[in-house]
Design a protein around this motif. Sequence first.
Motif, short mmCIF file in Angstrom:
data_model
loop_
_atom_site.label_atom_id
_atom_site.label_comp_id
_atom_site.label_asym_id
_atom_site.label_seq_id
_atom_site.Cartn_x
_atom_site.Cartn_y
_atom_site.Cartn_z
N HIS A 70 33.72 28.06 40.89
CA HIS A 70 34.39 28.78 41.86
C HIS A 70 32.75 29.50 42.47
CE1 HIS A 70 35.72 32.28 44.41
NE2 HIS A 70 37.05 32.01 43.98
N HIS A 110 37.16 30.91 48.58
CA HIS A 110 37.95 31.88 49.37
C HIS A 110 37.12 31.07 51.12
CE1 HIS A 110 38.19 35.60 46.75
NE2 HIS A 110 39.12 34.08 46.09
N GLU A 149 41.34 28.64 48.18
CA GLU A 149 42.43 29.00 46.96
C GLU A 149 43.05 30.01 47.93
OE1 GLU A 149 39.79 31.27 44.25
OE2 GLU A 149 41.81 33.18 43.93
N HIS A 217 45.10 30.33 39.04
CA HIS A 217 44.30 31.34 38.57
C HIS A 217 45.40 32.22 38.37
CE1 HIS A 217 40.07 30.83 40.98
NE2 HIS A 217 40.57 30.37 40.50
N GLU A 260 41.94 35.80 35.28
CA GLU A 260 41.03 36.27 35.76
C GLU A 260 41.11 37.77 35.65
OE1 GLU A 260 41.78 35.36 39.88
OE2 GLU A 260 39.38 34.12 40.05
ZN LIG Z 1 39.16 33.42 44.24
#
Ligand SMILES: [Zn+2]
Length: 278
Positions: A70, A110, A149, A217, A260
Amino acid sequence: MASKEGLLFGTAGIPLSSKAQSTKAGIERIRELGLDCMEVEFVLGVRISSQAAEAAGEVAAKRRVKLSAHAPYYVNLNAREPEKVAASRQRILQTARITSLLGGKSIVFHAAYYMKDAPDRVHAAVKENIEQIVSGLRQEGNSILIRPETTGKQSQFGTLGEVLQLSAEIDGVAPAIDFAHLYARTGAVNSYNEFTSVLRKIEGTLGREALDDIHIHASGIEYGPKGEIRHLAFADSDFNYIELLQALKDFKVNGMLICESPSLEEDALLLQRIYREL
Ligand SMILES: [Zn+2]
């Protein structure tokens, strides 16, 4: 492209029960727990040396733990200041380079904030920057997949439609589907039919290959009118993870599911166990 590994379950970052807070120790702990993948978290910055990344990559290959990463949260490909956009591109490139040393095949990030701009204007800015990033990586011989994402806040670029559109437009781009974010953003997407409609939309836009190499996720989530507030353990939230798992099973989805939740590995194991029992 089709993965024969099925759907792999793992954690966002080093398991809490890992002996040491290093990527290498985290990979060892994933294997001990019986999980199969881990997303390396560079959310606060890429803080690992090339040597440490290569060493961790060797452990991951030996233990058959699949890795992704990430990118830092400090990314906004629609920032007002050109230097902030350039720094954002650098953070994504840096994540991609180190992930390649780790032996990972994809990175998640993101992409941008709307900054009150019209969504199609933001889309154009994000697209142009991602095209630059991908072409730069390919020139370096790096074939990593770049995965924007689905984001949880209404101020963030990253609806399902936006992420799928970028994936369809740019070679080397694929979606990262955060189901908790989809739920938090819309207050919907929390039932079997809603989950399967997301999967159908992915397949309809990108073809079956996208379901054979998915990146998901999942967690519980608390949300308000502006979307995501914080991630929760499944037990503390109303996120319908059992129906999500059923949808993923029925669609024979392959790839990685990264948990997550704050009950990190416990919840990853919970998902894996229920998925296997379905
Ligand atoms: Zn994320």
